[in-house]
Scaffold this motif. Structure first.
Motif, PDB file in Angstrom:
ATOM      1  N   PHE A 182      15.006  10.906 -90.956  1.00  0.00           N
ATOM      2  CA  PHE A 182      14.064   9.491 -91.098  1.00  0.00           C
ATOM      3  C   PHE A 182      15.108   8.457 -91.525  1.00  0.00           C
ATOM      4  O   PHE A 182      15.340   8.245 -92.662  1.00  0.00           O
ATOM      5  CB  PHE A 182      12.977   9.745 -92.027  1.00  0.00           C
ATOM      6  CG  PHE A 182      11.923  10.441 -91.739  1.00  0.00           C
ATOM      7  CD1 PHE A 182      11.548  10.401 -90.335  1.00  0.00           C
ATOM      8  CD2 PHE A 182      11.231  11.341 -92.783  1.00  0.00           C
ATOM      9  CE1 PHE A 182      10.286  11.120 -90.171  1.00  0.00           C
ATOM     10  CE2 PHE A 182      10.247  11.835 -92.497  1.00  0.00           C
ATOM     11  CZ  PHE A 182       9.815  11.764 -91.056  1.00  0.00           C
ATOM     12  N   ILE A 183      15.474   7.596 -90.565  1.00  0.00           N
ATOM     13  CA  ILE A 183      16.490   6.414 -90.838  1.00  0.00           C
ATOM     14  C   ILE A 183      15.551   5.661 -91.849  1.00  0.00           C
ATOM     15  O   ILE A 183      16.046   4.620 -92.553  1.00  0.00           O
ATOM     16  CB  ILE A 183      16.898   5.941 -89.342  1.00  0.00           C
ATOM     17  CG1 ILE A 183      17.942   4.841 -89.891  1.00  0.00           C
ATOM     18  CG2 ILE A 183      15.842   5.211 -88.961  1.00  0.00           C
ATOM     19  CD1 ILE A 183      18.820   4.383 -88.467  1.00  0.00           C
ATOM     20  N   ALA A 184      14.298   5.493 -91.851  1.00  0.00           N
ATOM     21  CA  ALA A 184      13.566   4.847 -92.641  1.00  0.00           C
ATOM     22  C   ALA A 184      13.730   5.077 -94.046  1.00  0.00           C
ATOM     23  O   ALA A 184      13.603   4.249 -94.836  1.00  0.00           O
ATOM     24  CB  ALA A 184      12.361   4.864 -92.197  1.00  0.00           C
ATOM     25  N   ALA A 185      14.531   6.196 -94.273  1.00  0.00           N
ATOM     26  CA  ALA A 185      14.615   6.556 -95.841  1.00  0.00           C
ATOM     27  C   ALA A 185      15.464   5.495 -96.400  1.00  0.00           C
ATOM     28  O   ALA A 185      15.610   5.282 -97.620  1.00  0.00           O
ATOM     29  CB  ALA A 185      15.276   7.782 -95.888  1.00  0.00           C
ATOM     30  N   LEU A 186      16.345   4.889 -95.519  1.00  0.00           N
ATOM     31  CA  LEU A 186      17.495   3.883 -96.096  1.00  0.00           C
ATOM     32  C   LEU A 186      16.589   2.601 -96.430  1.00  0.00           C
ATOM     33  O   LEU A 186      17.345   1.757 -97.287  1.00  0.00           O
ATOM     34  CB  LEU A 186      18.356   3.608 -94.942  1.00  0.00           C
ATOM     35  CG  LEU A 186      18.974   4.832 -94.304  1.00  0.00           C
ATOM     36  CD1 LEU A 186      20.326   4.451 -93.448  1.00  0.00           C
ATOM     37  CD2 LEU A 186      19.710   5.590 -95.691  1.00  0.00           C
TER      38      LEU A 186
ATOM     39  N   ALA B  49      13.799  -1.635 -81.984  1.00  0.00           N
ATOM     40  CA  ALA B  49      15.497  -1.556 -81.862  1.00  0.00           C
ATOM     41  C   ALA B  49      16.329  -2.405 -82.748  1.00  0.00           C
ATOM     42  O   ALA B  49      17.044  -1.979 -83.096  1.00  0.00           O
ATOM     43  CB  ALA B  49      15.609  -2.110 -80.247  1.00  0.00           C
ATOM     44  N   THR B  50      15.690  -3.447 -82.935  1.00  0.00           N
ATOM     45  CA  THR B  50      16.289  -4.207 -84.102  1.00  0.00           C
ATOM     46  C   THR B  50      16.522  -3.570 -85.595  1.00  0.00           C
ATOM     47  O   THR B  50      17.379  -3.432 -86.142  1.00  0.00           O
ATOM     48  CB  THR B  50      15.715  -5.614 -84.284  1.00  0.00           C
ATOM     49  OG1 THR B  50      16.132  -6.236 -82.819  1.00  0.00           O
ATOM     50  CG2 THR B  50      16.899  -6.603 -85.212  1.00  0.00           C
TER      51      THR B  50
ATOM     52  N   LEU C 160      19.358  -0.636 -89.696  1.00  0.00           N
ATOM     53  CA  LEU C 160      19.448   0.712 -90.512  1.00  0.00           C
ATOM     54  C   LEU C 160      20.599   1.663 -90.160  1.00  0.00           C
ATOM     55  O   LEU C 160      21.235   2.141 -91.005  1.00  0.00           O
ATOM     56  CB  LEU C 160      18.074   1.464 -90.495  1.00  0.00           C
ATOM     57  CG  LEU C 160      17.085   0.649 -91.131  1.00  0.00           C
ATOM     58  CD1 LEU C 160      15.801   1.332 -90.664  1.00  0.00           C
ATOM     59  CD2 LEU C 160      17.238   0.638 -92.506  1.00  0.00           C
ATOM     60  N   GLN C 161      20.913   1.476 -88.972  1.00  0.00           N
ATOM     61  CA  GLN C 161      22.093   2.354 -88.358  1.00  0.00           C
ATOM     62  C   GLN C 161      23.486   1.822 -89.035  1.00  0.00           C
ATOM     63  O   GLN C 161      24.216   2.500 -89.447  1.00  0.00           O
ATOM     64  CB  GLN C 161      22.412   2.385 -86.824  1.00  0.00           C
ATOM     65  CG  GLN C 161      21.506   3.311 -86.130  1.00  0.00           C
ATOM     66  CD  GLN C 161      21.385   3.376 -84.682  1.00  0.00           C
ATOM     67  OE1 GLN C 161      21.531   2.446 -84.189  1.00  0.00           O
ATOM     68  NE2 GLN C 161      21.367   4.481 -84.271  1.00  0.00           N
ATOM     69  N   GLU C 162      23.557   0.425 -89.057  1.00  0.00           N
ATOM     70  CA  GLU C 162      24.755  -0.425 -89.769  1.00  0.00           C
ATOM     71  C   GLU C 162      24.691  -0.180 -91.265  1.00  0.00           C
ATOM     72  O   GLU C 162      25.643   0.110 -91.878  1.00  0.00           O
ATOM     73  CB  GLU C 162      24.617  -1.840 -89.620  1.00  0.00           C
ATOM     74  CG  GLU C 162      24.939  -2.347 -88.147  1.00  0.00           C
ATOM     75  CD  GLU C 162      26.567  -1.781 -87.627  1.00  0.00           C
ATOM     76  OE1 GLU C 162      27.464  -1.748 -88.463  1.00  0.00           O
ATOM     77  OE2 GLU C 162      26.468  -1.187 -86.614  1.00  0.00           O
TER      78      GLU C 162
ATOM     79  N   VAL D  14      21.702   1.632 -98.835  1.00  0.00           N
ATOM     80  CA  VAL D  14      20.326   1.441 -98.661  1.00  0.00           C
ATOM     81  C   VAL D  14      20.087   0.031 -98.549  1.00  0.00           C
ATOM     82  O   VAL D  14      20.883  -0.877 -99.260  1.00  0.00           O
ATOM     83  CB  VAL D  14      19.371   2.219 -99.708  1.00  0.00           C
ATOM     84  CG1 VAL D  14      19.643   3.565 -99.699  1.00  0.00           C
ATOM     85  CG2 VAL D  14      19.808   1.689-100.884  1.00  0.00           C
ATOM     86  N   VAL D  15      18.943  -0.493 -97.926  1.00  0.00           N
ATOM     87  CA  VAL D  15      18.511  -1.903 -97.906  1.00  0.00           C
ATOM     88  C   VAL D  15      16.987  -1.874 -98.338  1.00  0.00           C
ATOM     89  O   VAL D  15      16.307  -0.931 -98.606  1.00  0.00           O
ATOM     90  CB  VAL D  15      18.633  -2.390 -96.391  1.00  0.00           C
ATOM     91  CG1 VAL D  15      19.952  -2.117 -95.865  1.00  0.00           C
ATOM     92  CG2 VAL D  15      17.769  -1.378 -95.580  1.00  0.00           C
TER      93      VAL D  15
END
Length: 126
Positions: free
Chosen positions: A68-72, A14-15, A20-22, A29-30
């Motif tokens: 995929f939010i993980a793409a960030l 969740a964190t 990643l939503q922020e 990207v981060v």
């Protein structure tokens, strides 16, 4: 160690998604290190722990038919791309079929980043 990774992943998903939503809302990207810091991941295997969490997010997104939010999350050492594990996981989940070390990967990743910005960065994301 695997039990620790599972526990971390369950507690941190969740964190990780919120972080990643922020990033999506800011259209940025981060790095994996940024993720490790946000999740307060401690050694050993810091980046591997982050990778485990990112792959779990990818599994959730695939089931829900979301980008995929993980793409960030990208590798600081690879410039603007994630590590190969992102492409391997994308292949396992049926979303990527191509050369993970070439232009196919760059094109796929850019598409996923833009889709993540559009989906997760909006006011209705969630």
């Amino acid at each position: 160690m695997l039990r620790r990774l599972r526990r971390l992943t369950m507690l941190a998903l969740a964190t990780a998604r919120a972080f990643l939503q922020e990033a999506a809302k800011s259209r940025r990207v981060v790095t994996y290190r940024d993720m490790a810091s946000a999740l307060r991941v401690t050694p050993p295997n810091t980046i591997h722990q982050v990778t485990v969490a990112l792959e779990r997010l990818m599994e959730e997104d695939a089931v829900a038919h979301r980008p995929f939010i993980a793409a960030l999350a990208i590798s600081a050492t690879l410039g603007d791309l994630p590590r190969r594990g992102f492409f391997d996981c994308s292949s396992r989940l049926g979303r990527f079929a191509g050369d993970p070390d070439g232009q196919d990967a760059r094109t796929f990743h850019a598409k996923e980043v833009n889709a993540a910005f559009a989906f997760w960065g909006g006011a209705e994301a969630g």
